[in-house]
Write a protein that holds these residues in place. Structure first.
Motif, PDB file in Angstrom:
ATOM      1  N   PRO A   1      14.977  20.084  44.232  1.00 51.29           N
ATOM      2  CA  PRO A   1      15.540  20.158  45.589  1.00 51.29           C
ATOM      3  C   PRO A   1      14.772  21.080  46.532  1.00 51.29           C
ATOM      4  N   ARG A   2      14.438  22.285  46.078  1.00 52.72           N
ATOM      5  CA  ARG A   2      13.747  23.211  46.972  1.00 52.72           C
ATOM      6  C   ARG A   2      12.347  22.702  47.308  1.00 52.72           C
ATOM      7  N   MET A   3      11.630  22.181  46.313  1.00 53.61           N
ATOM      8  CA  MET A   3      10.293  21.642  46.567  1.00 53.61           C
ATOM      9  C   MET A   3      10.359  20.439  47.511  1.00 53.61           C
ATOM     10  N   LEU A   4      11.407  19.630  47.386  1.00 56.49           N
ATOM     11  CA  LEU A   4      11.549  18.492  48.292  1.00 56.49           C
ATOM     12  C   LEU A   4      11.738  18.961  49.728  1.00 56.49           C
ATOM     13  N   ARG A   5      12.494  20.032  49.925  1.00 54.24           N
ATOM     14  CA  ARG A   5      12.671  20.547  51.293  1.00 54.24           C
ATOM     15  C   ARG A   5      11.357  21.102  51.842  1.00 54.24           C
ATOM     16  N   ILE A   6      10.598  21.787  51.000  1.00 56.55           N
ATOM     17  CA  ILE A   6       9.287  22.295  51.434  1.00 56.55           C
ATOM     18  C   ILE A   6       8.369  21.128  51.798  1.00 56.55           C
ATOM     19  N   THR A   7       8.407  20.089  50.974  1.00 58.23           N
ATOM     20  CA  THR A   7       7.605  18.895  51.247  1.00 58.23           C
ATOM     21  C   THR A   7       7.979  18.291  52.589  1.00 58.23           C
ATOM     22  N   ALA A   8       9.269  18.153  52.836  1.00 50.92           N
ATOM     23  CA  ALA A   8       9.723  17.554  54.085  1.00 50.92           C
ATOM     24  C   ALA A   8       9.290  18.379  55.301  1.00 50.92           C
ATOM     25  N   ARG A   9       9.225  19.700  55.137  1.00 47.15           N
ATOM     26  CA  ARG A   9       8.829  20.566  56.262  1.00 47.15           C
ATOM     27  C   ARG A   9       7.324  20.539  56.510  1.00 47.15           C
ATOM     28  N   HIS A  10       6.528  20.524  55.455  1.00 45.39           N
ATOM     29  CA  HIS A  10       5.116  20.861  55.613  1.00 45.39           C
ATOM     30  C   HIS A  10       4.123  19.768  55.206  1.00 45.39           C
ATOM     31  N   ALA A  11       4.563  18.736  54.501  1.00 45.31           N
ATOM     32  CA  ALA A  11       3.638  17.704  54.022  1.00 45.31           C
ATOM     33  C   ALA A  11       3.766  16.435  54.857  1.00 45.31           C
ATOM     34  N   GLN A  12       2.859  15.516  54.606  1.00 50.22           N
ATOM     35  CA  GLN A  12       2.878  14.217  55.274  1.00 50.22           C
ATOM     36  C   GLN A  12       3.159  13.078  54.292  1.00 50.22           C
ATOM     37  N   GLN A  13       3.049  13.389  52.985  1.00 47.17           N
ATOM     38  CA  GLN A  13       3.276  12.367  51.967  1.00 47.17           C
ATOM     39  C   GLN A  13       4.052  12.971  50.796  1.00 47.17           C
ATOM     40  N   TRP A  14       4.791  12.112  50.081  1.00 48.29           N
ATOM     41  CA  TRP A  14       5.555  12.535  48.906  1.00 48.29           C
ATOM     42  C   TRP A  14       5.315  11.547  47.782  1.00 48.29           C
TER      43      TRP A  14
ATOM     44  N   GLU B   1      16.464  14.928  55.680  1.00 50.92           N
ATOM     45  CA  GLU B   1      17.528  15.034  56.675  1.00 50.92           C
ATOM     46  C   GLU B   1      18.042  16.460  56.794  1.00 50.92           C
ATOM     47  N   SER B   2      17.997  17.216  55.688  1.00 50.62           N
ATOM     48  CA  SER B   2      18.502  18.597  55.727  1.00 50.62           C
ATOM     49  C   SER B   2      17.616  19.518  56.547  1.00 50.62           C
ATOM     50  N   VAL B   3      16.334  19.156  56.727  1.00 53.84           N
ATOM     51  CA  VAL B   3      15.423  20.009  57.503  1.00 53.84           C
ATOM     52  C   VAL B   3      15.019  19.348  58.823  1.00 53.84           C
ATOM     53  N   GLY B   4      15.629  18.203  59.145  1.00 54.60           N
ATOM     54  CA  GLY B   4      15.375  17.564  60.422  1.00 54.60           C
ATOM     55  C   GLY B   4      14.114  16.745  60.483  1.00 54.60           C
ATOM     56  N   THR B   5      13.643  16.251  59.329  1.00 55.10           N
ATOM     57  CA  THR B   5      12.458  15.387  59.280  1.00 55.10           C
ATOM     58  C   THR B   5      12.893  13.942  59.109  1.00 55.10           C
ATOM     59  N   ASP B   6      12.298  13.041  59.855  1.00 59.19           N
ATOM     60  CA  ASP B   6      12.578  11.614  59.714  1.00 59.19           C
ATOM     61  C   ASP B   6      11.911  11.109  58.440  1.00 59.19           C
ATOM     62  N   PRO B   7      12.662  10.642  57.442  1.00 56.60           N
ATOM     63  CA  PRO B   7      12.022  10.160  56.210  1.00 56.60           C
ATOM     64  C   PRO B   7      11.016   9.052  56.455  1.00 56.60           C
ATOM     65  N   ALA B   8      11.229   8.254  57.487  1.00 62.96           N
ATOM     66  CA  ALA B   8      10.315   7.152  57.776  1.00 62.96           C
ATOM     67  C   ALA B   8       8.943   7.642  58.236  1.00 62.96           C
ATOM     68  N   SER B   9       8.854   8.908  58.627  1.00 62.61           N
ATOM     69  CA  SER B   9       7.572   9.454  59.069  1.00 62.61           C
ATOM     70  C   SER B   9       6.685   9.872  57.900  1.00 62.61           C
ATOM     71  N   MET B  10       7.240   9.862  56.692  1.00 59.96           N
ATOM     72  CA  MET B  10       6.526  10.320  55.505  1.00 59.96           C
ATOM     73  C   MET B  10       6.074   9.121  54.674  1.00 59.96           C
ATOM     74  N   HIS B  11       4.788   9.090  54.323  1.00 63.13           N
ATOM     75  CA  HIS B  11       4.261   8.085  53.399  1.00 63.13           C
ATOM     76  C   HIS B  11       4.733   8.447  51.993  1.00 63.13           C
ATOM     77  N   THR B  12       5.299   7.484  51.254  1.00 58.11           N
ATOM     78  CA  THR B  12       5.821   7.771  49.925  1.00 58.11           C
ATOM     79  C   THR B  12       5.161   6.870  48.888  1.00 58.11           C
TER      80      THR B  12
END
Length: 302
Positions: A178-191, A212-223
């Motif tokens: 969970p914590r790493m996922l939040r860091i990823t959502a804040r600072h990365a472009q891909q997961w 969603e918890s950090v205000g990042t649009d999931p659709a903006s991230m390449h997965t």
């Protein structure tokens, strides 16, 4: 959906470069390469075996290709200083004319840390180190100079030149916590994650919640996602593969079944499937032929 190749780091450099050329010619998306120094045993014990060094292989891949993307899957921040990561990434992006993706993780392999005297910190400290590292790397790649005063790193007016060719070189993070996922959502472009479709869908829901918890649009991230692929019409072979320890990370069966399962990734919002070669054959030629068959007969349907 995009499809990428992932050779085992035990393969000879010549096989990796043959695969890179084939992937470049045939229209694959990316070549990923693991960043480790020795075979994993799950504990501090040693098992002999070749593991070619990631940051030596990737520039060679860049030199013999012109189209595919390339990157580490993933570089552990427990091992690599952020200055090294950023400068390597910038230079290889220059070499590849803007095709590099910097894959990062917090580090996990017990025996290589023990063997080389690299501290494998407790999970909380390891993630805190990662959080500082990813911010520093992002700043070094993007800004003229970087200053940072943290618990693990101090940078003072530090450069990273030349800058990447890409205006924003993408950082990928491979994680599920969970914590790493939040860091990823804040600072990365891909997961990136592991898993057959059921496991991957669960992990993607966690990823979306973190975004969603950090205000990042999931659709903006390449997965992206990877699973072991066993192409077989023999039901007993498929059952054996699925019953093993990697069963929840394996897709096994006929071509039609595998295509259906790959389609589930796309339906769940994944952009890229990464094919590891560990189940594709015992020899160089068998593995290349399996990659070609997968690309022509299965991936083409998606």
């Amino acid at each position: 959906m995009k499809f990428s190749v992932w050779p085992n780091p035990s393969r000879s450099p010549q096989e990796v470069l043959d695969l890179a050329r084939m992937a470049d010619d045939d229209g694959w998306y990316c070549l990923w390469y693991a960043d480790h120094y020795m075979p994993n045993t799950g504990d501090e014990s040693f098992k002999p075996g070749d593991v070619h060094e990631c940051w030596s292989i990737l520039p060679a891949v860049a030199a013999v290709t012109s189209r595919i993307r390339l990157g580490p899957l993933v570089a552990p921040t427990s091992v690599h200083h952020p200055a090294l990561l950023a400068n390597r990434a910038g230079t290889i992006d220059q070499m590849s004319n803007g095709r590099f993706v910097l894959g990062l993780g917090a580090g996990w392999q017990i025996n290589e840390h023990a063997a080389y005297g690299i501290e494998l910190e407790a999970p909380g400290a390891r993630v805190s180190r990662f959080e500082e590292s990813i911010q520093i790397v992002r700043s070094l790649l993007d800004h003229e100079r970087t200053s940072f005063d943290g618990d693990f790193y101090t940078f003072t007016d530090a450069p990273c030149d030349p800058k990447p060719v890409q205006p924003k070189l993408p950082i990928l993070v491979g994680t599920g916590s969970p914590r790493m996922l939040r860091i990823t959502a804040r600072h990365a472009q891909q997961w990136n994650t592991w898993g057959a479709p059921d496991l991957a869908a669960d992990r993607r829901r966690d990823f979306v919640d973190a975004c969603e918890s950090v205000g990042t649009d999931p659709a903006s991230m390449h997965t992206s996602v990877q699973a072991l692929i066993v192409m077989t019409d023999d039901a007993s072979v498929a059952e054996q593969a699925l019953a093993g320890p990697m069963g929840d990370r394996t897709i096994a069966g006929s071509d039609a079944h595998i295509v259906e399962q790959l389609g589930r990734y796309a339906a769940n919002g994944f952009d890229e499937f990464i094919l590891f070669d560990g189940t594709l054959g015992a020899t160089h030629d068998e593995r290349l032929d399996a990659y070609r068959r997968f690309h022509t007969d299965l991936a083409a349907q998606l």
